[in-house]
Design a protein around this motif. Sequence first.
Motif, short mmCIF file in Angstrom:
data_model
loop_
_atom_site.label_atom_id
_atom_site.label_comp_id
_atom_site.label_asym_id
_atom_site.label_seq_id
_atom_site.Cartn_x
_atom_site.Cartn_y
_atom_site.Cartn_z
N ASP A 47 -15.84 3.40 0.62
CA ASP A 47 -14.72 3.61 -0.07
C ASP A 47 -13.73 3.78 0.72
OD1 ASP A 47 -12.63 4.23 -1.83
OD2 ASP A 47 -13.86 5.63 -3.07
N THR B 160 -15.49 -8.72 4.97
CA THR B 160 -15.19 -7.54 4.11
C THR B 160 -14.36 -6.54 4.66
OG1 THR B 160 -16.84 -6.47 5.50
CG2 THR B 160 -17.90 -7.78 3.63
N TRP C 243 0.89 -1.23 0.09
CA TRP C 243 0.06 0.12 -0.06
C TRP C 243 0.80 1.14 0.10
CZ3 TRP C 243 0.15 -3.48 4.09
CH2 TRP C 243 0.81 -2.77 5.18
N THR D 188 -8.39 -3.39 2.87
CA THR D 188 -9.72 -2.87 2.68
C THR D 188 -9.89 -2.67 1.00
OG1 THR D 188 -8.59 -0.76 2.67
CG2 THR D 188 -9.66 -1.78 4.75
N ARG D 189 -10.92 -2.49 0.58
CA ARG D 189 -11.54 -2.43 -0.83
C ARG D 189 -12.87 -1.70 -0.71
NH1 ARG D 189 -12.94 -7.74 0.80
NH2 ARG D 189 -15.13 -8.45 0.40
N ARG D 190 -13.27 -1.07 -2.19
CA ARG D 190 -14.29 -0.50 -2.10
C ARG D 190 -15.51 -1.40 -2.53
NH1 ARG D 190 -17.33 1.59 -6.43
NH2 ARG D 190 -17.94 3.88 -6.14
N ARG D 191 -16.65 -1.20 -1.96
CA ARG D 191 -17.66 -2.09 -2.17
C ARG D 191 -19.01 -1.45 -2.21
NH1 ARG D 191 -20.05 -4.59 2.95
NH2 ARG D 191 -19.50 -3.31 4.85
#
Length: 448
Positions: free
Chosen positions: A284, A332, A109, A303-306
């Motif tokens: 986000d 998640t 990251w 982490t991720r956008r969902r």
Amino acid sequence: MPPILSDLTQALLDAAKTAGAEAADALAVDGRAVAIDVRGGALEQAERSEGVEIGLRVLMGGRQACVAASDISARTMADMAERAVAMAREAPNDPYAGLADPAQFATDWDIAAYEIADPSAEPAPAALEDDARGAESAALAVAGVAQVQSASASWSGRRVHFANSNGFSGGYERTSRSVSAVAISGEGSGMERDWAAESRVFQADLPAAETIGRLAGERAVARANPRRPKTGAYPVLVDERVASSLIGHLLSAINGTAIARGASWLRDGLGTQVLPKELSLIEDPFRPRVSGSRPFDAEGLPTRRRAIVENGILTGWTLDLATARKLGMESTASASRGTTSAPSPTTGNVALTQGTRTREDLLRDMGTGLLITSFIGATINPTTGDYSRGANGFWVEGGEIRYPVNECTVAGNLHEMLRAITPANDARTHLSHVVPSLLLEGLTLAGA
């Protein structure tokens, strides 16, 4: 010289292994904060806090225990580990507790891209006092303001590092700068109070203190001489500054802890319509200069956008590893934790689809009804979604604000309320929860 947090977490993990722990994770937090309050043109309070906190979670099979301390000596860490192992051996068994598999860890990251730490120098106390004084003076300059209850300015910085015995290690820094004011209009039993506040990651992005104070004053004056609204079923427009609380009820209902316990009014809602079909709710964690952004969660997962809700349809729960395992799903990457607690699921940055019309357009559309600018308390049934809250705001007739109101209650059911919301286009995009003003139809008002 500030401590190296990665060294502290590794020392905790080593102590846990020596004490006999089968697995462990550790958290180290180095925080600094300064807050200045003024009242009546004089300094009322100045506070500064700084210190390091460490937390250790040990696992013995499915049994776990957490301990924390603010002493970072080797002796304290050894004692912490021994206590945690002894506590874990007596703890109830949780077959879903455990660390992530190394293959699940975040590995790469660019923390600079998140812009969650302002590189500029910590502000001097005098600069914070100037901001607090500026906010107070601006509020008092508004005609009709009787006094300013408080005017404050603050800054905080926080470094965090997390590591576990499966091989994950990572950290980041956050900063925050804020100004607030609470103004009062009227006298005696006729006093009315309102506020304004702004907070930013970067000091340069913070609005002028005078702008914040003036807004607090104008809001307090606008609430002078309130009445009780009519009782009946009316449309309600929830102002942007409190509208996120409605979406917060949805977020609480899809939290993995509530779902795993079967204690949520949305427990059977997966794949069903929970918002109007043209609206989505997006999480986000990558938004720059926003307080809820982060590269990994409290279990080391990336982490991720969902899309929590996509075109009105609920697509998933908010899960950490334990709740995901219990529900037979995947995390998640929503785990959060403090030094004294085990991970639990929580939601970070979210944004609701904004509408195409202004708040004033929605006021005209509602005709006669209530504009809510603040809530008081709440009675919400978490298993049925029945909703009742005290509210203050303004009565609207002919699409225009007529007079302030207080001492009223609005009631409905969150299932129906959320499926029929109409959003304005006024959400502030620097917030972690980006939610515009929301128009709701047919709520029950209890007033005069």
